[in-house]
Design an enzyme around this catalytic site. Structure first.
Site, PDB file in Angstrom:
ATOM      1  N   ASP A   1      -6.937  -2.899  -5.925  1.00 35.05           N
ATOM      2  CA  ASP A   1      -5.621  -2.298  -5.748  1.00 35.05           C
ATOM      3  C   ASP A   1      -4.644  -2.943  -6.700  1.00 35.05           C
ATOM      4  O   ASP A   1      -4.865  -4.053  -7.205  1.00 35.05           O
ATOM      5  CB  ASP A   1      -5.150  -2.469  -4.302  1.00 35.05           C
ATOM      6  N   LYS A   2      -3.552  -2.242  -6.953  1.00 35.38           N
ATOM      7  CA  LYS A   2      -2.469  -2.729  -7.804  1.00 35.38           C
ATOM      8  C   LYS A   2      -1.153  -2.481  -7.104  1.00 35.38           C
ATOM      9  O   LYS A   2      -0.977  -1.476  -6.402  1.00 35.38           O
ATOM     10  CB  LYS A   2      -2.525  -2.002  -9.148  1.00 35.38           C
ATOM     11  N   HIS A   3      -0.220  -3.401  -7.271  1.00 28.57           N
ATOM     12  CA  HIS A   3       1.108  -3.242  -6.675  1.00 28.57           C
ATOM     13  C   HIS A   3       2.151  -3.641  -7.704  1.00 28.57           C
ATOM     14  O   HIS A   3       1.937  -4.556  -8.500  1.00 28.57           O
ATOM     15  CB  HIS A   3       1.254  -4.125  -5.431  1.00 28.57           C
ATOM     16  N   SER A   4       3.286  -2.953  -7.692  1.00 24.57           N
ATOM     17  CA  SER A   4       4.402  -3.289  -8.571  1.00 24.57           C
ATOM     18  C   SER A   4       5.595  -3.723  -7.739  1.00 24.57           C
ATOM     19  O   SER A   4       5.827  -3.187  -6.647  1.00 24.57           O
ATOM     20  CB  SER A   4       4.791  -2.072  -9.423  1.00 24.57           C
TER      21      SER A   4
ATOM     22  N   THR B   1       6.904   4.775  -5.141  1.00 23.64           N
ATOM     23  CA  THR B   1       5.774   5.661  -5.427  1.00 23.64           C
ATOM     24  C   THR B   1       5.687   6.798  -4.426  1.00 23.64           C
ATOM     25  O   THR B   1       5.416   7.953  -4.783  1.00 23.64           O
ATOM     26  CB  THR B   1       4.469   4.842  -5.433  1.00 23.64           C
TER      27      THR B   1
ATOM     28  N   ARG C   1      15.332  -4.685   4.537  1.00 24.07           N
ATOM     29  CA  ARG C   1      15.641  -5.411   3.304  1.00 24.07           C
ATOM     30  C   ARG C   1      16.471  -4.558   2.352  1.00 24.07           C
ATOM     31  O   ARG C   1      17.354  -5.056   1.654  1.00 24.07           O
ATOM     32  CB  ARG C   1      14.347  -5.840   2.606  1.00 24.07           C
TER      33      ARG C   1
ATOM     34  N   SER D   1       5.616  -9.113   2.157  1.00 25.53           N
ATOM     35  CA  SER D   1       5.582  -7.654   2.204  1.00 25.53           C
ATOM     36  C   SER D   1       4.427  -7.105   1.377  1.00 25.53           C
ATOM     37  O   SER D   1       3.662  -6.247   1.827  1.00 25.53           O
ATOM     38  CB  SER D   1       6.911  -7.083   1.688  1.00 25.53           C
TER      39      SER D   1
ATOM     40  N   LYS E   1       0.301  -5.842   3.278  1.00 28.28           N
ATOM     41  CA  LYS E   1      -0.292  -4.508   3.123  1.00 28.28           C
ATOM     42  C   LYS E   1      -1.649  -4.580   2.448  1.00 28.28           C
ATOM     43  O   LYS E   1      -2.491  -3.691   2.622  1.00 28.28           O
ATOM     44  CB  LYS E   1       0.655  -3.610   2.321  1.00 28.28           C
ATOM     45  N   LYS E   2      -1.869  -5.629   1.662  1.00 30.32           N
ATOM     46  CA  LYS E   2      -3.129  -5.754   0.938  1.00 30.32           C
ATOM     47  C   LYS E   2      -4.190  -6.465   1.769  1.00 30.32           C
ATOM     48  O   LYS E   2      -5.381  -6.182   1.624  1.00 30.32           O
ATOM     49  CB  LYS E   2      -2.905  -6.490  -0.385  1.00 30.32           C
TER      50      LYS E   2
END
Length: 490
Positions: free
Chosen positions: A116-119, A157, A207, A222, A226-227
């Site tokens: 997975d990838k998160h920004s 997203t 937030r 945060s 989720k990961k």
């Protein structure tokens, strides 16, 4: 009282031998202390004291069961923002949030493919829309991107995907539906629900409206909560820095990256972090519908070079990190191939159709021309072009004032749950490093209002920075890679 720490920072917490506190060398006392009430927990953190694992679990439990009032949640978030959390506190917060709902489990055969990838969020950042199907086309059986909505001036997203008519981001029951999606498509992009990391869903919205978006421990918890529930093989976090990012400097972004990698290791999660620049918008389009169109253009093998560069670099690193490519460059070439041969776009079409979009619309979007796509997605009522005020080379297009004006026009939220105007956005008609003549259109704004106000127009014109130097090739936004501890010695 503990000494104050730098706002938003993770701080070390040395433990003396024999310390009975959480994180020490001995176990908890025989009789557990009575749980503290929320006002006491808020006061402790406000005054710079450290919260125990039990304190943090109690706070998260109160958030989820509704016993914590909104003002108490906001007060605790602000206390954490101002006083920070040490590494153990952040690990405990992440664990408590991850355990606040259901956990996801996948077939054992998928283990190495779970990536997975998160920004951390940026202006024009539509990388996830492209990267998820591209990685699926590379053989990553599962890319369960549990994504978020817009925070502050950055776009989310989920908001972008919801601009596509029919797209459903929350899958319920999550486990059954997501596994089915992953078996059929290889990727899915979903949101948080009351069953999946419910604590983060509540805190994420709070937030956004309490000026605590930039708290390092809150960001870390945060992202990773989720990961953790995804049971990943590898995670790559794209940490933005620059004038339009949560953290202005590369040094501050590096600190968050180190926290994510370190807390990830403490949770048994293999995490790397890429530092990428966010002074200019990413790509040429900003705004939900416009960014979907640009993501599709990238999956046509075309589109802005900075977007393609970032997608291929991040994807290549993830393939290498999970053992599916011998090095990041080989992985990047594989990702690039999926953009050029149409296989990423095919996966995107399948993802749309399995997540609620009419199959006819999904096919038309993915096979149509850019002009045809624009007819199929929400469109703004008006367009207005801005002209270059002088001759010069485009040195910079400041992303922050651009994002703030679009936020005012309805592309962002001022309070949790506020509806968005998906068609509001802007197209950059020029690129960084390009020579520009006075009077040439450089920005096209899509808006639902009759016209821009004079202050908005001035703010947008101020975003264009021209110089006298010769035209130049724009640099890659990719700046640095922070690897997990086991890879730093390689």
């Amino acid at each position: 009282m503990a000494a104050p720490v730098t706002p938003g920072h993770l701080t070390p917490n040395p433990v003396a031998p024999g310390d009975l506190s959480w994180g020490g060398l001995r176990g908890p006392p025989d009789t557990p202390p009575e749980p503290k009430q929320l006002p006491e927990l808020i006061r402790l953190k406000r005054d710079g004291d450290r919260l125990s694992e039990g304190d943090i679990r109690g706070f998260v439990r109160a958030v989820v069961d509704g016993s914590a009032q909104g003002v108490q949640i906001g007060a605790m978030l602000m206390a954490i923002r101002l006083q920070g959390m040490d590494l153990e506190e952040t690990v405990a917060l992440t664990q408590a949030m991850a355990k606040s709902g259901e956990q996801l489990e996948w077939p054992e055969a998928w283990h190495q493919q779970l990536v997975d990838k998160h920004s951390t969020g940026g202006v024009g950042d539509k990388v996830s829309l492209v990267l998820a199907p591209a990685l699926a086309a590379c053989g990553c059986k599962q890319v369960p991107m549990i994504s978020g909505r817009g925070l502050g001036h950055t776009g989310g997203t989920l908001d972008k995907l919801e601009s596509i008519p029919g797209f459903t981001v929350i899958q319920s029951p999550e486990q059954v539906q997501m596994q089915g999606l992953l078996e059929q498509v290889g990727c899915c992009i979903v949101g948080q629900s009351k069953k999946l990391v419910p604590a983060d869903g509540i805190l994420y919205e709070a937030r956004d409206v309490t000026a605590t978006v930039d708290s390092l421990p809150l960001i870390t918890a945060s992202i990773l909560s989720k990961k953790v529930v995804e049971s990943l093989s590898a995670l790559l976090v794209d940490v933005k820095f620059g004038a339009a990012a949560v953290f202005p400097s590369q040094a501050e972004a590096r600190e968050l990256a180190g926290a994510l990698v370190g807390v990830g290791a403490g949770l048994g999660l293999r995490v790397a972090a890429a530092l990428t620049a966010m002074d200019n918008p990413l790509g040429r389009s900003v705004g939900h519908t416009l960014e979907v169109e640009e993501a599709l253009l990238c999956m046509d093998g075309a589109g802005p070079p900075d977007l393609r560069d970032l997608v291929t670099r991040l994807g290549g690193t993830l393939l290498w990190l999970s053992g599916q490519a011998e090095d990041p460059a080989v992985g990047a070439a594989r990702v690039a191939a999926t953009l050029d041969d149409g296989s990423a776009r095919d996966r995107f079409e399948r993802m749309l159709a399995t997540q609620g979009v009419d199959p006819w619309l999904a096919r038309a979007l993915c096979s149509g021309t850019p002009a045809q796509r624009r007819q199929l997605l929400p469109r703004a009522r008006e367009q207005e072009e801005l002209l270059a005020p002088a001759d010069g080379t485009v040195e910079l297009v400041r992303a922050l004032p651009l994002a703030r004006v679009l936020h005012e026009l309805g592309a962002g939220r001022s309070r949790a749950g506020e509806p968005l105007r998906p068609a509001v956005g802007a197209e950059l008609l020029v690129g960084v490093g390009q020579k520009l003549r006075r009077g040439t259109p450089w920005l096209r704004v899509h808006l639902d209002a009759p016209a821009l106000s004079d202050p908005q127009r001035r703010a947008l014109q101020g975003a264009l920075v021209l110089s006298d130097r010769a035209p130049f090739a724009a640099p890659s936004p990719f700046a640095e890679l922070i690897l997990p501890p086991t890879d730093t010695q390689q």
